[in-house]
Design a protein around this motif. Structure first.
Motif, PDB file in Angstrom:
ATOM      1  N   UNK A 150     -25.539   6.887 -11.402  1.00 33.22           N
ATOM      2  CA  UNK A 150     -24.435   7.743 -11.973  1.00 33.22           C
ATOM      3  C   UNK A 150     -24.892   9.015 -12.239  1.00 33.22           C
ATOM      4  N   UNK A 151     -23.982   9.967 -12.923  1.00 29.30           N
ATOM      5  CA  UNK A 151     -24.437  10.952 -13.595  1.00 29.30           C
ATOM      6  C   UNK A 151     -25.160  10.785 -14.842  1.00 29.30           C
ATOM      7  N   UNK A 152     -26.167  11.586 -15.104  1.00 29.45           N
ATOM      8  CA  UNK A 152     -26.886  11.011 -16.502  1.00 29.45           C
ATOM      9  C   UNK A 152     -26.513  12.079 -17.355  1.00 29.45           C
ATOM     10  N   UNK A 153     -26.169  11.720 -18.612  1.00 28.34           N
ATOM     11  CA  UNK A 153     -26.132  12.583 -19.876  1.00 28.34           C
ATOM     12  C   UNK A 153     -27.423  12.816 -20.530  1.00 28.34           C
ATOM     13  N   UNK A 154     -27.689  13.902 -20.681  1.00 31.58           N
ATOM     14  CA  UNK A 154     -28.839  14.374 -21.554  1.00 31.58           C
ATOM     15  C   UNK A 154     -28.354  15.398 -22.665  1.00 31.58           C
ATOM     16  N   UNK A 170     -29.666   3.031 -17.114  1.00 33.60           N
ATOM     17  CA  UNK A 170     -30.415   4.199 -16.462  1.00 33.60           C
ATOM     18  C   UNK A 170     -30.585   4.155 -14.938  1.00 33.60           C
ATOM     19  N   UNK A 171     -30.541   2.912 -14.462  1.00 33.46           N
ATOM     20  CA  UNK A 171     -31.131   2.525 -13.003  1.00 33.46           C
ATOM     21  C   UNK A 171     -29.677   2.885 -11.865  1.00 33.46           C
ATOM     22  N   UNK A 193     -37.090  -1.277 -12.792  1.00 35.01           N
ATOM     23  CA  UNK A 193     -37.305   0.119 -13.345  1.00 35.01           C
ATOM     24  C   UNK A 193     -35.641   0.692 -12.918  1.00 35.01           C
ATOM     25  N   UNK A 225     -27.025  10.173 -25.053  1.00 33.20           N
ATOM     26  CA  UNK A 225     -27.623  11.196 -24.306  1.00 33.20           C
ATOM     27  C   UNK A 225     -28.902  11.727 -24.844  1.00 33.20           C
ATOM     28  N   UNK A 267     -31.250  10.088 -22.402  1.00 35.49           N
ATOM     29  CA  UNK A 267     -30.866  10.251 -21.029  1.00 35.49           C
ATOM     30  C   UNK A 267     -30.307   9.164 -20.351  1.00 35.49           C
ATOM     31  N   UNK A 268     -29.407   8.592 -20.883  1.00 36.29           N
ATOM     32  CA  UNK A 268     -28.625   7.409 -20.158  1.00 36.29           C
ATOM     33  C   UNK A 268     -27.578   7.939 -19.140  1.00 36.29           C
ATOM     34  N   UNK A 269     -27.272   7.141 -18.284  1.00 36.21           N
ATOM     35  CA  UNK A 269     -26.192   7.441 -17.387  1.00 36.21           C
ATOM     36  C   UNK A 269     -24.897   7.156 -18.190  1.00 36.21           C
ATOM     37  N   UNK A 270     -23.632   7.454 -17.360  1.00 32.79           N
ATOM     38  CA  UNK A 270     -22.240   7.594 -18.064  1.00 32.79           C
ATOM     39  C   UNK A 270     -21.788   5.946 -18.398  1.00 32.79           C
ATOM     40  N   UNK A 320     -23.756   5.381 -21.765  1.00 34.12           N
ATOM     41  CA  UNK A 320     -23.091   6.139 -22.615  1.00 34.12           C
ATOM     42  C   UNK A 320     -21.865   5.502 -23.027  1.00 34.12           C
ATOM     43  N   UNK A 373     -19.282  13.445 -23.294  1.00 37.85           N
ATOM     44  CA  UNK A 373     -20.513  13.808 -22.446  1.00 37.85           C
ATOM     45  C   UNK A 373     -20.067  15.541 -21.855  1.00 37.85           C
TER      46      UNK A 373
END
Lengths: 222, 222, 222
Positions: C211-215, C161-162, A222, B39, B42-45, B48, B92
C-alpha cells in the motif's frame, strides 16, 4: 526468607484475612515498584500514578476481562485504588532510600506473585473453567500487571527474560490445582503453596536460576 | 480560546445535540492527529487507518471493556467508524498544510478531551459504579485512545510526560461529579466543565504548565 | 500456490471439518512464527510460550472481548492451548532448519489469515452486529494476534508496513459478506474466499505489492 511458623499458623487460624492482608501488602509493593520504573522514564506524577495503578491492579483487570468476570474487582473496592495511587506517589518522595530495602521488596514481590496466582486460580475455579484455564488465570493475574507496566514504559517485558518468576507462578498454580483435586484443606494447601513458591523464588534469585534462552538471529518476519 | 457565549447558550438550548456534535468533531480531530503520528512511523495507509481508529475510538472501547458495558459504542454506530477512517485517510492528503491549523487542532483536541471525559463519567454513573470509578472511567475515555496510539507506534505515551492534559480530564471529572452531587442542572454543569477544562488546558499550553517529573536513574527491575 | 482442486472439493464435502483443520494448522503456524520473533529478542522459553500463545490465540481473544462474546474460544478448548504452546516450544529446537520451509510457512500463514478472517466474520454475524463490525471483526481476528506479538516484542507492528496483508483480510471479509448477502451457499462462498485471498496474498508477496506509505516528518504531538 521463608515464611515463618507464625505465618503458617495464622493461615490456619484465619485464612481469609491473611490472604487479604498479603494481597494489600502485595498491591502496595507492586505499585511502588511500578512507580520506580516510571521514574526511569522521567514520567510526571500522573504517569507515575497510572503505572503504579496498572502494575498493581492491571493483572486482575486483564484476568477479569478475559474470563468475563464483571464487575472487575477494583471497581467494587475504591480503597484499593486509593491505596495503590498513594503508594505510587509516596514512592516519588522516598525513592532515594529504597535501595536499602531491596531485599524486603523482593520478598514482598514474591509473596504478591503467589497471592495473585492463588487468587487468579480461585476466580477461574469458581467460574467452572477447565484446569488449564485455571492455571492460565493464576499466571495472568500474577504476571500481566508487570507486562502492562513494561509495555507502557516501552520496554520488552522483563518477565520474559529474568530469573525464574513466571515459573514460580506456574508451579504454585499447578500445586494449588493438584491439592484442590486431592481435597486437601484450603488453608493447608494455601500454606504449602506459599512455602513452596517463596522457597523457589528466593532460591532462583540467590542462585540466579534462569530458564534456557532462545536466541534466533535470522530475520523472519518483515 | 474560551468557549463563546453562543456555545454556552446552545448547551442550554439543546445539550444533547451539542455534546454529540462536539463528540463527532472530537473523534475527527483525534483520528487526524493519530494519522500524523502514524506518518511519523512511515506506516502504510492501512496502518494510518488503524491508528486513526484506535486514537479516536480506542478510549471508549477500553472503558466499555473495563466496565463490562456491551455492546461497545461504535459497534452500534457504523457511521463513527466511517468518519474516523475517512478522517485518517484524508489526513494523508492534507498533512502538509496542517501545521497552519495547529492552534485550531489544539482547541478541538481540548474540547474532545473534555467531551470524552464527561461521556465516560456519564456511562459509569448510569451503571452505578462508585465515584472513584466514575472519575477513572472519565479519564480512561479521555486519554487511553492516545495511550493505545503511542503503544502501537512504539513510544512512551506522551500523556505521561507533557504539559497538563490528564490533569484537565481529572479536574473536569471531579467537577462534573461534584456538580452532579449538588443536583446542579445537567446543562449548566456541562457548560461549567467545558469552560473550566478549556481554560485550564489552554493556560497549560500557553504557560507550559507541567506536573512535577519523577526521575529515578538507579536500575531496580531487571 | 493456489488451493488444489481436492481442497475445494473437500470443502464441499465437509466444510466444517476442513475449516477446523485449517484453523488448527493456522494456529500452529502462527505459534511457530511467534516463537521465532521471541527468539529475536533473546527471550527465555517462558517468553517464547507466551508469545506463541498470544500470536496464535490473541486475535480471537481480542475479538471476543470487543464483541462481548464470552466465554472466549480457547477457554473452552484446552487442546488449542496445549497445541500452540507445544508448537512454540518445539520451534526452539527446530528453528535452525526452518528457513528451508519459509515458502511453506508463508502459505500456511496466508491460509491462517483467511481462516481467521472468515471465523471472525461468522462470530460477528451470529451476534447480529452490523456489516461494518462484521468486517472489522474478521480483520481483528486475522491481524491482532500479530499486533499483540509485536507490541510485546517492543516493535512497531509489521502489519502496518509490509506488503499486502491486512488488505487481504479486508478483501476476504468484504467478499464473504457480499456472498452471504447474495445467499450464496456457505461452502462455495468459503472456497471462493480462500481462492481469492490466497491468490492475492501470494501475488502480493511475489510482486512485493504494498500500500502507499504515508511519511510525515514534522513533529506534531509532543
Amino acid at each position: 526468607m521463608l515464611p515463618s511458623v507464625s505465618l503458617l499458623d495464622s493461615f490456619q487460624a484465619s485464612q481469609f484475612s491473611v490472604i487479604l492482608a498479603i494481597y494489600l501488602v502485595a498491591i502496595t509493593a507492586e505499585a511502588m515498584s511500578g512507580a520506580l520504573v516510571a521514574g526511569q522514564r522521567d514520567m510526571d506524577i500522573f504517569g507515575v500514578a497510572v503505572i503504579a495503578f496498572v502494575t498493581a491492579l492491571g493483572g486482575g483487570t486483564i484476568r477479569d476481562m478475559v474470563l468475563g468476570h464483571y464487575p472487575i474487582g477494583w471497581t467494587q473496592h475504591p480503597e484499593y485504588v486509593y491505596l495503590v495511587i498513594s503508594a505510587g506517589l509516596l514512592t516519588t518522595l522516598v525513592a532515594r532510600y529504597m535501595h536499602h530495602l531491596k531485599r524486603v521488596f523482593l520478598l514482598l514481590d514474591a509473596m504478591g506473585l503467589i497471592a495473585f496466582s492463588l487468587i487468579g486460580c480461585s476466580v477461574a475455579l469458581e467460574l467452572n473453567y477447565p484446569p488449564v484455564v485455571v492455571v492460565l488465570s493464576g499466571m495472568l493475574t500474577g504476571i500481566s500487571g508487570g507486562i502492562l507496566r513494561d509495555v507502557l514504559c516501552n520496554q520488552v517485558p522483563v518477565v520474559f527474560r529474568r530469573e525464574l518468576y513466571a515459573s514460580v507462578s506456574l508451579t504454585v498454580c499447578l500445586l494449588f490445582l493438584g491439592l484442590s483435586a486431592l481435597d486437601v484443606d484450603y488453608n493447608v494447601s494455601t500454606a504449602v503453596c506459599f512455602a513452596t513458591g517463596l522457597a523457589l523464588r528466593m532460591a532462583a534469585i540467590r542462585f540466579q536460576w534462569r530458564l534456557p534462552v532462545f536466541s534466533y538471529q535470522q530475520r523472519w518476519e518483515d
